[in-house]
Design an enzyme around this catalytic site. Sequence first.
Site, PDB file in Angstrom:
ATOM      1  N   ILE A  10       0.815  -1.228   0.000  1.00  0.00           N
ATOM      2  CA  ILE A  10       0.000   0.000   0.000  1.00  0.00           C
ATOM      3  C   ILE A  10       0.840   1.267   0.000  1.00  0.00           C
ATOM      4  O   ILE A  10       0.328   2.356  -0.131  1.00  0.00           O
ATOM      5  CB  ILE A  10      -0.999   0.045   1.186  1.00  0.00           C
ATOM      6  N   GLY A  11       2.147   1.117   0.146  1.00  0.00           N
ATOM      7  CA  GLY A  11       2.950   2.334   0.122  1.00  0.00           C
ATOM      8  C   GLY A  11       4.391   2.062   0.469  1.00  0.00           C
ATOM      9  O   GLY A  11       4.777   0.942   0.809  1.00  0.00           O
ATOM     10  N   GLU A  12       5.168   3.122   0.365  1.00  0.00           N
ATOM     11  CA  GLU A  12       6.577   3.041   0.719  1.00  0.00           C
ATOM     12  C   GLU A  12       6.835   4.148   1.715  1.00  0.00           C
ATOM     13  O   GLU A  12       6.853   5.307   1.360  1.00  0.00           O
ATOM     14  CB  GLU A  12       7.434   3.177  -0.542  1.00  0.00           C
ATOM     15  N   GLY A  13       6.960   3.759   2.965  1.00  0.00           N
ATOM     16  CA  GLY A  13       7.132   4.757   4.015  1.00  0.00           C
ATOM     17  C   GLY A  13       8.585   5.175   4.139  1.00  0.00           C
ATOM     18  O   GLY A  13       9.440   4.801   3.344  1.00  0.00           O
ATOM     19  N   GLY A  16      10.533   1.767   5.019  1.00  0.00           N
ATOM     20  CA  GLY A  16      10.406   0.542   4.240  1.00  0.00           C
ATOM     21  C   GLY A  16       9.016   0.384   3.661  1.00  0.00           C
ATOM     22  O   GLY A  16       8.189   1.279   3.737  1.00  0.00           O
ATOM     23  N   VAL A  17       8.787  -0.791   3.082  1.00  0.00           N
ATOM     24  CA  VAL A  17       7.508  -1.059   2.412  1.00  0.00           C
ATOM     25  C   VAL A  17       6.393  -1.248   3.438  1.00  0.00           C
ATOM     26  O   VAL A  17       6.622  -1.799   4.517  1.00  0.00           O
ATOM     27  CB  VAL A  17       7.610  -2.346   1.557  1.00  0.00           C
ATOM     28  N   ASP A 147       8.846  13.809  12.948  1.00  0.00           N
ATOM     29  CA  ASP A 147       8.640  13.791  11.496  1.00  0.00           C
ATOM     30  C   ASP A 147       7.145  13.858  11.168  1.00  0.00           C
ATOM     31  O   ASP A 147       6.666  13.150  10.299  1.00  0.00           O
ATOM     32  CB  ASP A 147       9.280  12.523  10.905  1.00  0.00           C
TER      33      ASP A 147
END
Length: 323
Positions: A10-13, A16-17, A147
């Site tokens: 669902i995404g790349e933070g 990591g994945v 962050d």
Amino acid sequence: MENYQKIEKIGEGTYGVVYKARELTHPNRIVALKKIRLEAEDEGVPSTAIREISLLKEMNDPNIVRLLNIVHADGHKLYLVFEFLDLDLKKYMEALPVSEGGRGRALPDGSTLSRNLGLGDAMVKKFMAQLIEGIRFCHSHRVLHRDLKPQNLLIDRDGNLKLADFGLARAFGVPLRTYTHEVVTLWYRSPEILLGGRQYSTGVDMWSCGAIFAEMCTRKPLFPGDSEIDEIFKIFRILGTPDETIWPGVTSFPDFKPTFPKWKREDIQNVVPGLEEDGLDLLEALLEYDPARRISAKQACMHPYFQHGSSYYSGRARRNGFH
């Protein structure tokens, strides 16, 4: 990892994945699996990181995305299992109609959120109350985020905002780039970090909160810098170049230069037009240069912008009051 079945990426933070997955021991429970990519893959997971992350499992608050489990696989792989929310504030703002300052983008596939929630004054106030209460809870447990950005403020199907990735910076550091080499955004980073400060505190999250507040109101990032110096100058152009009278000690920061251009402060009302007076006052208190004078989360919960107290607007009054 035998208890989890990956459904899709669902995404790349930052670290990591991220996968959407099914928990096989509770077949109806969908979770988010964050695979943490460690710098030194061959050395295994640092025990300090494991300790920090284990503490986060105890962080239970309605405004925080819940860490359900920690899976340590193959010696050097770490998966964090979080409750699953399919929408973040960035995507939410982009999905707003163009007439409301959004981009009219489609919500993620399968998103159950009603499209008509919008982001009017009442919704901004609710999201701000939930954001500040979440930060207050974490700060009361001596955990910083470091962050905060719209991408890690998640929105559930009832239109409530929750904070994700709290405490990960302390466990794993804040990388300059993601593992896919994308630059980590600087738009929400506080001036004390940008100027090379090594000692910083809870104020870094309050600054980010201010930048996010302005963006919710205007639908545009307040300080969209594309490098550290550009970010610093974008801040100075709006808030004025700080000096010792405005921010005692500023000239001693490692990256402060006496040759910085001297910009005058803009009227915040022109920067965020349409925001009520108490909202402008809160925004200025969040974007206070001097971290020692910047408003705390605890104070912000009682700010006149939240006329009846933040829990009235967040809809999340706690049984036992505040922590």
